[in-house]
Motif scaffolding. Structure first.
Motif, PDB file in Angstrom:
ATOM      1  N   VAL A 110      10.329   6.163  -1.853  1.00 41.93           N
ATOM      2  CA  VAL A 110       9.010   7.061  -1.837  1.00 41.93           C
ATOM      3  C   VAL A 110       7.795   5.991  -2.044  1.00 41.93           C
ATOM      4  CG1 VAL A 110       7.336   8.536  -2.619  1.00 41.93           C
ATOM      5  CG2 VAL A 110       9.764   9.074  -2.614  1.00 41.93           C
ATOM      6  N   LYS A 111       6.834   5.726  -1.016  1.00 50.03           N
ATOM      7  CA  LYS A 111       5.993   4.940  -1.106  1.00 50.03           C
ATOM      8  C   LYS A 111       4.601   5.655  -1.081  1.00 50.03           C
ATOM      9  CE  LYS A 111       3.909   2.946   2.313  1.00 50.03           C
ATOM     10  NZ  LYS A 111       3.396   2.134   3.533  1.00 50.03           N
ATOM     11  N   HIS A 112       3.613   5.133  -2.128  1.00 46.60           N
ATOM     12  CA  HIS A 112       2.148   5.898  -2.113  1.00 46.60           C
ATOM     13  C   HIS A 112       1.205   4.696  -2.195  1.00 46.60           C
ATOM     14  CE1 HIS A 112      -0.457   9.127  -3.434  1.00 46.60           C
ATOM     15  NE2 HIS A 112      -0.839   8.350  -4.093  1.00 46.60           N
ATOM     16  N   SER A 113       0.103   5.105  -1.223  1.00 54.92           N
ATOM     17  CA  SER A 113      -1.006   4.443  -1.263  1.00 54.92           C
ATOM     18  C   SER A 113      -1.904   4.419  -2.342  1.00 54.92           C
ATOM     19  CB  SER A 113      -1.858   4.805   0.068  1.00 54.92           C
ATOM     20  OG  SER A 113      -3.136   4.006   0.001  1.00 54.92           O
ATOM     21  N   LYS A 124      -0.654   0.023   4.369  1.00 55.68           N
ATOM     22  CA  LYS A 124      -1.548   0.651   4.898  1.00 55.68           C
ATOM     23  C   LYS A 124      -1.238   2.051   4.620  1.00 55.68           C
ATOM     24  CE  LYS A 124      -1.748  -0.620   9.139  1.00 55.68           C
ATOM     25  NZ  LYS A 124      -2.337  -0.925  10.779  1.00 55.68           N
ATOM     26  N   LYS A 125      -2.281   2.867   4.354  1.00 57.91           N
ATOM     27  CA  LYS A 125      -1.983   4.629   4.316  1.00 57.91           C
ATOM     28  C   LYS A 125      -1.921   5.011   5.778  1.00 57.91           C
ATOM     29  CE  LYS A 125      -4.368   8.845   3.113  1.00 57.91           C
ATOM     30  NZ  LYS A 125      -5.842   9.476   2.741  1.00 57.91           N
ATOM     31  N   ARG A 126      -0.849   5.911   5.572  1.00 54.64           N
ATOM     32  CA  ARG A 126      -0.511   6.557   7.121  1.00 54.64           C
ATOM     33  C   ARG A 126      -0.960   8.028   7.312  1.00 54.64           C
ATOM     34  NH1 ARG A 126       0.791   2.377  10.440  1.00 54.64           N
ATOM     35  NH2 ARG A 126       2.286   0.756   9.423  1.00 54.64           N
ATOM     36  N   LYS A 127      -1.090   8.474   8.497  1.00 53.46           N
ATOM     37  CA  LYS A 127      -1.422  10.048   8.800  1.00 53.46           C
ATOM     38  C   LYS A 127      -0.277  10.689   8.339  1.00 53.46           C
ATOM     39  CE  LYS A 127      -5.065   8.520  12.170  1.00 53.46           C
ATOM     40  NZ  LYS A 127      -5.374   8.797  13.664  1.00 53.46           N
ATOM     41  N   ARG A 128      -0.611  12.018   7.996  1.00 55.08           N
ATOM     42  CA  ARG A 128       0.737  13.011   7.906  1.00 55.08           C
ATOM     43  C   ARG A 128       1.414  12.955   9.190  1.00 55.08           C
ATOM     44  NH1 ARG A 128      -0.368  18.747   5.230  1.00 55.08           N
ATOM     45  NH2 ARG A 128      -0.664  17.442   3.378  1.00 55.08           N
ATOM     46  N   TRP A 129       2.740  13.023   8.850  1.00 51.86           N
ATOM     47  CA  TRP A 129       3.770  13.243   9.775  1.00 51.86           C
ATOM     48  C   TRP A 129       3.938  11.907  10.778  1.00 51.86           C
ATOM     49  CZ3 TRP A 129       5.913  16.485   7.262  1.00 51.86           C
ATOM     50  CH2 TRP A 129       5.368  17.425   6.623  1.00 51.86           C
ATOM     51  N   GLU A 130       3.099  10.910  10.421  1.00 53.88           N
ATOM     52  CA  GLU A 130       3.495   9.777  11.151  1.00 53.88           C
ATOM     53  C   GLU A 130       4.726   9.299  10.861  1.00 53.88           C
ATOM     54  OE1 GLU A 130       1.542   5.291  11.517  1.00 53.88           O
ATOM     55  OE2 GLU A 130       0.237   7.046  11.401  1.00 53.88           O
ATOM     56  N   ALA A 131       5.616   8.845  11.692  1.00 51.85           N
ATOM     57  CA  ALA A 131       6.907   8.447  11.419  1.00 51.85           C
ATOM     58  C   ALA A 131       7.220   7.138  12.248  1.00 51.85           C
ATOM     59  CB  ALA A 131       7.893   9.371  11.908  1.00 51.85           C
ATOM     60  N   SER A 132       8.125   6.458  11.535  1.00 52.99           N
ATOM     61  CA  SER A 132       8.471   5.237  12.285  1.00 52.99           C
ATOM     62  C   SER A 132      10.073   4.959  12.280  1.00 52.99           C
ATOM     63  CB  SER A 132       7.865   3.991  11.743  1.00 52.99           C
ATOM     64  OG  SER A 132       8.022   3.646  10.473  1.00 52.99           O
ATOM     65  N   PHE A 133      10.539   4.123  12.986  1.00 50.93           N
ATOM     66  CA  PHE A 133      11.943   3.514  13.167  1.00 50.93           C
ATOM     67  C   PHE A 133      11.989   2.009  13.020  1.00 50.93           C
ATOM     68  CE2 PHE A 133      15.920   2.675  15.421  1.00 50.93           C
ATOM     69  CZ  PHE A 133      16.951   3.090  14.572  1.00 50.93           C
ATOM     70  N   GLY A 134      12.946   1.380  12.411  1.00 48.96           N
ATOM     71  CA  GLY A 134      12.892   0.214  12.211  1.00 48.96           C
ATOM     72  C   GLY A 134      14.299  -0.628  12.685  1.00 48.96           C
ATOM     73  N   VAL A 135      14.464  -1.797  13.142  1.00 50.27           N
ATOM     74  CA  VAL A 135      15.507  -2.545  13.309  1.00 50.27           C
ATOM     75  C   VAL A 135      15.562  -3.548  12.754  1.00 50.27           C
ATOM     76  CG1 VAL A 135      17.492  -3.437  14.875  1.00 50.27           C
ATOM     77  CG2 VAL A 135      16.526  -1.242  15.687  1.00 50.27           C
TER      78      VAL A 135
END
Length: 341
Positions: A184-187, A64-75
């Motif tokens: 880098v990921k691009h929608s 999915k396309k994310r909103k600007r400055w949307e951030a996530s952290f994964g384990v």
């Protein structure tokens, strides 16, 4: 060349004042290096091939396309399944020019991914110290390899995300594994309104990762010391391009991915340089450094085509993902991603 390596010959070969030195041993030195490099290649290559699969999955948990400055952290928790065909190989005396299997014409030998069976190797001419036959290294002796890594992503706008992954050094029997990288990921679906309308997402990702893997190797004992090749490293640099398409259904996102990567493989002996390091120089190099120069003969580049399938479930700020990458090998990935903002 012969004069330059005389000291090394004296070091390797079990000579004493009471023995008659046969100058013909000069003719066999290069055979020894060729055999050692050949064995290193057969032992470590299945593990470095597997390392590429271990690092290829888990880069994208949503197309999915994310909103600007949307951030996530994964384990992430990963399980890699070791195929039986890569756990061992058949070694024949005819594969060697200087060495041979003690008491047999051929034997089943573990790779770095194999079992704990050991075979003794000697030289055909009885030159290396007969009191210390060479023991083949043991493999990890595991059918599954468990390891973990961390990931993070941030959208910088225009449907573009910066992503990264990092795994601390993971101890496995007789070895270690580590991976880290960025991408880098691009929608693409943002440009196709009919896809967005039907909650179908399309994205492309370019990543670069480094995989380091190391195992115990040959502990060669001679009268004057050790050679410093008791630890071998595989260093892999991988560029990966992948395309992901997904379909959203309520809180689920079902995703398929097609991956193509190009990996450059390099190898070196590491760890203690051996007790002969201060005694012997071959063309200005100590034994371990000289062996590393010879290992350049098995550097290689490989292209892999890999497939990935995953499903992600969203709940509040959490995304739970289960993924599998497969082709030559199978690697599974279970992850929890937290949406920071």
């Amino acid at each position: 060349m012969k004069n330059k390596i005389f000291g090394f010959l004296f070091f390797i070969f079990n000579l004493s004042y009471s023995q008659t030195f046969d100058p013909a041993v000069f003719d066999h030195l290069d055979e020894f290096f060729i055999d050692a490099v050949y064995y290193a290649d057969r032992f470590i290559t299945p593990a470095t091939d597997a390392a590429v699969y271990q690092s290829s999955g888990g880069w994208v948990y949503s197309a999915k396309k994310r909103k600007r400055w949307e951030a996530s952290f994964g384990v992430h928790a990963n399980v890699f399944f070791v195929p039986n065909k890569d756990r061992e190989f058949i070694l024949k005396n005819s594969d060697f020019t200087f060495l041979q299997i003690q008491g047999a014409e051929s034997a089943s030998i573990p790779t770095a991914l194999g079992g704990s069976t050991q075979v003794y190797i000697i030289d055909k001419y009885g030159i290396i110290n007969p009191n210390y036959p060479i023991e083949t290294p043991r493999g990890i002796n595991e059918e599954k390899i468990f390891y973990s890594h961390l990931s993070g992503s941030i959208c910088i706008g225009y449907g573009t995300e910066l992503i990264g992954k990092f795994a601390p050094k993971t101890k496995i029997k007789k070895g270690e594994y580590q991976v880290y990288g960025f991408g880098v990921k691009h929608s693409l679906s943002q440009y196709i309104k009919s896809l967005e309308k039907n909650k179908i997402n399309l994205a492309v990702t370019l990543t670069n990762s480094v995989e380091n893997i190391s195992f115990d190797f040959l502990d060669i004992q001679t009268n004057l010391g050790t050679l410093g090749i008791n630890r071998i490293n595989g260093n892999v640099n991988t560029w990966q391009f992948q395309t992901n398409i997904s379909k959203e259904y309520k809180n689920f996102e079902f995703m398929l991915g097609s991956i193509v990567n190009v990996s450059n493989f390099k190898y070196n002996f590491s760890g203690d340089k051996g007790t002969a390091e201060g005694i012997i120089k071959i063309e200005g190099l100590g034994p371990q450094d000289y062996f590393n120069e010879r290992l350049k003969a098995i550097y290689k580049t490989k292209i892999n085509s890999i497939f990935e399938a995953s499903v992600t479930y969203s709940w509040n700020r959490f995304n739970f993902q289960s993924a599998i990458t497969y082709n030559k090998f199978v690697n599974t990935n279970f992850a929890v991603h937290y949406k920071i903002n």
